[in-house]
Write an enzyme that holds these catalytic residues in place. Structure first.
Site, PDB file in Angstrom:
ATOM      1  N   TYR A   1      -1.855   5.443  -4.268  1.00  0.00           N
ATOM      2  CA  TYR A   1      -2.750   6.586  -4.094  1.00  0.00           C
ATOM      3  C   TYR A   1      -2.044   7.759  -4.741  1.00  0.00           C
ATOM      4  CZ  TYR A   1      -5.835   4.287  -0.691  1.00  0.00           C
ATOM      5  OH  TYR A   1      -6.724   3.469  -0.072  1.00  0.00           O
TER       6      TYR A   1
ATOM      7  N   HIS B   1     -13.930  -1.636  -1.845  1.00  0.00           N
ATOM      8  CA  HIS B   1     -12.985  -1.253  -0.790  1.00  0.00           C
ATOM      9  C   HIS B   1     -13.413  -1.870   0.547  1.00  0.00           C
ATOM     10  CE1 HIS B   1      -9.606   1.819  -0.614  1.00  0.00           C
ATOM     11  NE2 HIS B   1      -9.638   1.395   0.625  1.00  0.00           N
TER      12      HIS B   1
ATOM     13  N   SER C   1       0.816  -1.203   0.000  1.00  0.00           N
ATOM     14  CA  SER C   1       0.000   0.000   0.000  1.00  0.00           C
ATOM     15  C   SER C   1       0.852   1.256   0.000  1.00  0.00           C
ATOM     16  CB  SER C   1      -0.901   0.007   1.239  1.00  0.00           C
ATOM     17  OG  SER C   1      -1.516   1.271   1.391  1.00  0.00           O
TER      18      SER C   1
ATOM     19  N   THR D   1      -5.594   2.659  -7.094  1.00  0.00           N
ATOM     20  CA  THR D   1      -6.898   2.630  -6.419  1.00  0.00           C
ATOM     21  C   THR D   1      -7.704   3.854  -6.848  1.00  0.00           C
ATOM     22  OG1 THR D   1      -5.981   1.468  -4.532  1.00  0.00           O
ATOM     23  CG2 THR D   1      -8.062   2.642  -4.192  1.00  0.00           C
TER      24      THR D   1
ATOM     25  N   LYS E   1      -8.020  -0.607  -9.485  1.00  0.00           N
ATOM     26  CA  LYS E   1      -8.719  -1.222  -8.340  1.00  0.00           C
ATOM     27  C   LYS E   1      -9.842  -0.314  -7.858  1.00  0.00           C
ATOM     28  CE  LYS E   1      -8.012  -2.951  -3.648  1.00  0.00           C
ATOM     29  NZ  LYS E   1      -8.576  -1.884  -2.833  1.00  0.00           N
TER      30      LYS E   1
END
Lengths: 367, 367, 367, 367
Positions: free
Chosen positions: D138, D263, D116, D164, D239
């Site tokens: 992100y 999510h 992540s 994402t 995603k």
């Protein structure tokens, strides 16, 4: 037999279910179970309520309805609302007013009282209350005895002959079996022909009254119904129809009406909710005979649901037995007045000037 | 009347339901029931929530939305978001701020305040808060009195005339009946015409205020609505429509909008959830008038659901009454700010730059 | 191994579920879990019941049925009702009567007893009870051993060979894993070929008996079934079919019957309820082979459901194991008598003179 | 930060849910809520599970499967099973092993680890575990910083770039708001570019980390994705796609895969269950890119459900965080081993020699 009870003095119940709570409080547990229970796993009993709750009625607006007129013509007679007292056995079991109290209340409310073959009060005494009596027939094995009963029905001034066709054998009511429920000695099927008093009176277990060793005929067919039709001038109603094919058969044999019913979930457990089958039965025969609904009606909103789905009227059972248990004949009178008020409000809120107008309402499923 | 209360000092509620918990804690139980309850078995009340929860909105991704602009044009005016304060009777019942507090909060939030005919504060005082006021009309029996009321509505600068059509009679609210709920003496329908003060003020039971003996006209039709349309220059909104046929009728008579509503489950129990009927009403009249939704909206996600199904906006009732009870006008302001924040986030997460874009979203049932 | 128990003396249970309550009271908790549990999250286990409860059977009226005749021809033989005892492993685990008691009760009831490969009593002793025995085969890795077993099956006079095809590996039964359940030393798979006694007897954990290191062959195909068909003159039934394509394949290979089954929710968790797939399997092969159902049958009403959906009969498992635990062979006899009585009543109430007539009944979903 | 914990010594959990029970016991309540919670009313969170449970997979019989081979090719590489570790922020929050423990376990299990952007361990240290690392992005407001991050991703040897797209703003996680949840000082987003350490480290509330004042870019569009595609040689996975139109757009822009995801119910409350949208996304783009599923996977049976509906694989989130909390890296290793064993069994029981074969299975709704 239950002690006589009165409604509480602090105002009448606000809904029919409240009569149920009162009844549960005053009745012996095994009598409550006899009244409340269904057969088997009570899947059908539960389905009756669930299916009604799933029917949403779409109200109409601005229909200029001042106050709906509930009066309804059913099977050749005019009644104060499209509701009748369903046939129920042994009404003295829950209150000494018994069938007389129930019939008097029906008379006061202007609705028909369907007297059960298994009534615990002589039919003639029921008729003497002034009620509009329909007679419900469980078929006896001996034709001569059926004819005798029909003569009494005619002499008592009954309006309609209702033949129950969903009790070839009695449903397996597990609560009664577990409670080893038996009728008390002083309550019995006093309208059964002479010579059967032993069976009707002496502690007959409720669950076997209509068993193979009883005087009732299980193996009935549509030909028998045709024979019956020829024995009487009364309009014939077939009660306990769920399959539209049977409704068509009933009309073919000359029935003036059918009651879409699963016997309040007390016969075939696993049968569909009555209201589930109602639209199909209405489609099949609604223009050729009166289609009534019973099983699960608990409010004026429920009556509206039935009307919107095409029923000409409904029969109400348990709630009136609750009311009888809770307050005798006066209790039933209060319950029927409440039901009328609820129905009047429901029709007004749906924009219907009368019960017939409800057929134009749309229904959608609530999920 | 409830004591004035303030929101807890440890931060505002995180969701509208939390205002409900606060309200429940401060209100007398019978007032809570009056606010919270529905009619009959509350089947429709429960269906409103269940049906909204079943609407899943399929979000879009990568739509380059920085921060959604909630501003919305409704019935000729621009508001800060597609949300209005639903008409609710007797707001002083839950907090001394009453209608003034609620309207001031609406003004602060930039959303319309729909003043109820049964308001407990004079309309002119409500208008003086600076809120954009829409007036909700319960039709009085005497046409002259309707005209007087319309004159006050015009003079007060109201923007829209909302006619409620789903109260030909009042729904049977069993909680109020069981509680024998009555309005306290100091709370009444002060906007009712002179000469009716006796009825409006003196302990009138909430449940019978709109009963047949009240000064309201139950037997209204579409012709009456046409007459009303000719009495006012304001856009006319018909509130309480569920059947698309009625929506079409409303448009035919000249309505600028309809509110798809079952009165928060307080009128016909057994009516469908408002949101269940929304898509059909939108299909029927969505291109010819503004279609609003009320009944059950509890979050920005719910507003998104309504928008995705084609609503131009929503009215919110109980949650704002909860907020008023919990914190007076400041409580309502906090609730509206929360709702705006939730809606902004929901639109952003769904990839919508503004409320109108939500109409392009797909919905699927959650099961 | 459980102590021998007898049915309570105050009357037999009123429904099969009551045998379950008795069994739960007498069995060690881990044995109860072994009997009661399913695999994984028990989604499929729960679905079996829920799906049956959702099948409403629409009864017919006035079909002139005196008392239904339950006798049914299945796979070349006539049985007293369309019900068989499902194959169940290690029946001595719940009562010392074990397989002998169960088979004797089946003989008394006139229904087939399906002997499991994992029986805890020699097949020959089971056959000596006089029961109509069908043999259920878990396929051994070595073909010679399969042939030996088939010879014993033939010599014991078995009527049908049932091949279970849904256990390529054992389902993950979490209750057994958590309980670290193991068979007691005195209960084992005594019909497994000599030389395997060590595995079958010595505390083999129930959950790994059919594990990769066991003597069973996991990688079976339709060709293997064809080989098997050529080894025996008995009609071949394939048990554990859910996909209609597999049912067609079974018929193609020569099967005389299929059992639509998810192994009582004990194999693939997430598989559909057996009854969900039944109608499609009947459509695919119902006119070419006998389609039986198992998984979830708990009453005569359930048997009626299966018949109405086209099954030729059903196998019943857990309820009979409950009855064995609760009362030994006499318990099973009581359970089978109850099931016959329930089925007779259900058929009568549905207007069916015999099981075959149930196929003409309509079914509708209960929701 | 939680104390290091180990799995209980009396045998590993029998199902992934059991890791959840262990985690709940060891985590501080607010950390548990941060892990466990969803946004809003958690309607979507609940729908994820309910929708998976409703997918019944119809197993095939006699497919001659000895032991299924789980190996799967995904996005150009071969993995031990069609399962990846979903990107999850701040893994050191639940156990000091943090990202290193999780990635090591993924390496041991042969499955990809999706690192992540909000990892609490430097990406380079994660890569040093030997895991096959995919990097989840992100998007930062400044493009130069994105380029820097992509350079680190390339240098670390990551295999796939996962963008994402469902976090333009953070979902309203009411549990965190009520708990006033904040990250402990020693846990932060250490991979954020230099100069942001203050934000990432100093008690940043979890709920606002990705808020408008954070360095993340909310207003992204498909053009930005095209720009990103040109910055990297890695396969690009989008995603957070639910609408098939977005899946098509992703393919048009050059994505090699999409993750159908809501999510884990943490973003738009009211969005459909991921699995509800999976079949439509597979229909739209399944032949042109890899379609993965996340949100709600809790067992091998769930993986089978996803495969049967057309997914190429799944990402698993919370259960592995539970396992990390319960036993550090060893816990995750146990959880992944359990999942592999469950999937192997599920495939075997469904008659599938490998994951690809599951696509030929039928699915039916469980109701």
């Amino acid at each position: 037999m239950a002690e006589p009870t009165d409604l509480p003095s602090d105002g009448p119940p606000a809904c029919l279910a409240a009569f149920g709570e009162l009844a549960r409080a005053v009745l012996p547990p095994d009598v409550w179970d006899y009244v409340d229970g269904g057969s088997g796993d009570e899947v059908t009993l539960a389905a009756n309520r669930a299916a009604l709750d799933r029917v949403a009625v779409v109200p109409r607006a601005l229909r200029a309805v001042e106050s709906p007129d509930l009066a309804t013509r059913l099977l050749g007679h005019r009644y104060a609302m499209p509701v009748g007292v369903a046939p129920m056995a042994y009404q003295r079991l829950v209150h000494p007013d018994g069938e007389r109290g129930m019939a008097s209340a029906a008379a006061a409310a202007g609705v028909p009282y369907v007297a059960s073959t298994l009534g615990s009060t002589p039919l003639e005494e029921v008729a003497a209350t002034g009620a509009e009596v329909w007679f419900q027939l469980y078929w006896l094995r001996e034709r001569a005895l059926v004819r005798d009963l029909l003569a009494r029905v005619r002499d008592a001034g009954c309006r309609v002959l209702v033949v129950t066709v969903d009790v070839p054998v009695l449903g397996r009511r597990l609560r009664d079996l577990r409670n080893a429920f038996r009728l008390p000695a002083e309550v019995g099927a006093v309208n059964l022909p002479h010579g059967r008093d032993d069976l009707a009176h002496a502690g007959t277990p409720g669950v076997s009254t209509v068993a193979p060793d009883a005087p009732f005929a299980p193996a009935l067919g549509w030909d028998d119904l045709a024979w019956l039709r020829d024995q009487t001038d009364l309009p014939l109603v077939v009660k306990g129809v769920l399959d539209p094919r049977d409704a068509r058969e009933a009309v073919r044999v000359g029935a003036a009406g059918v009651v879409v019913s699963n016997h309040g979930g007390r016969q075939l457990d696993g049968a569909p909710a009555s209201v589930t089958m109602l639209p199909e039965v209405v489609d099949a025969v609604g223009d050729r005979c009166a289609v009534l609904l019973d099983s699960g009606i608990r409010s004026g909103a429920d009556v509206l649901r039935a009307l919107a789905l095409g029923a000409a009227g409904v029969l109400v059972g348990r709630p009136l037995l609750w009311a009888l248990a809770a307050g005798g004949g006066a209790g039933v009178e209060a319950a029927l007045a409440l039901l009328a008020a609820e129905l009047r409000d429901a029709l007004a809120l749906a924009g219907c000037p009368d019960p017939a107008a409800a057929r134009e309402l749309r229904t959608v499923p609530i999920r």
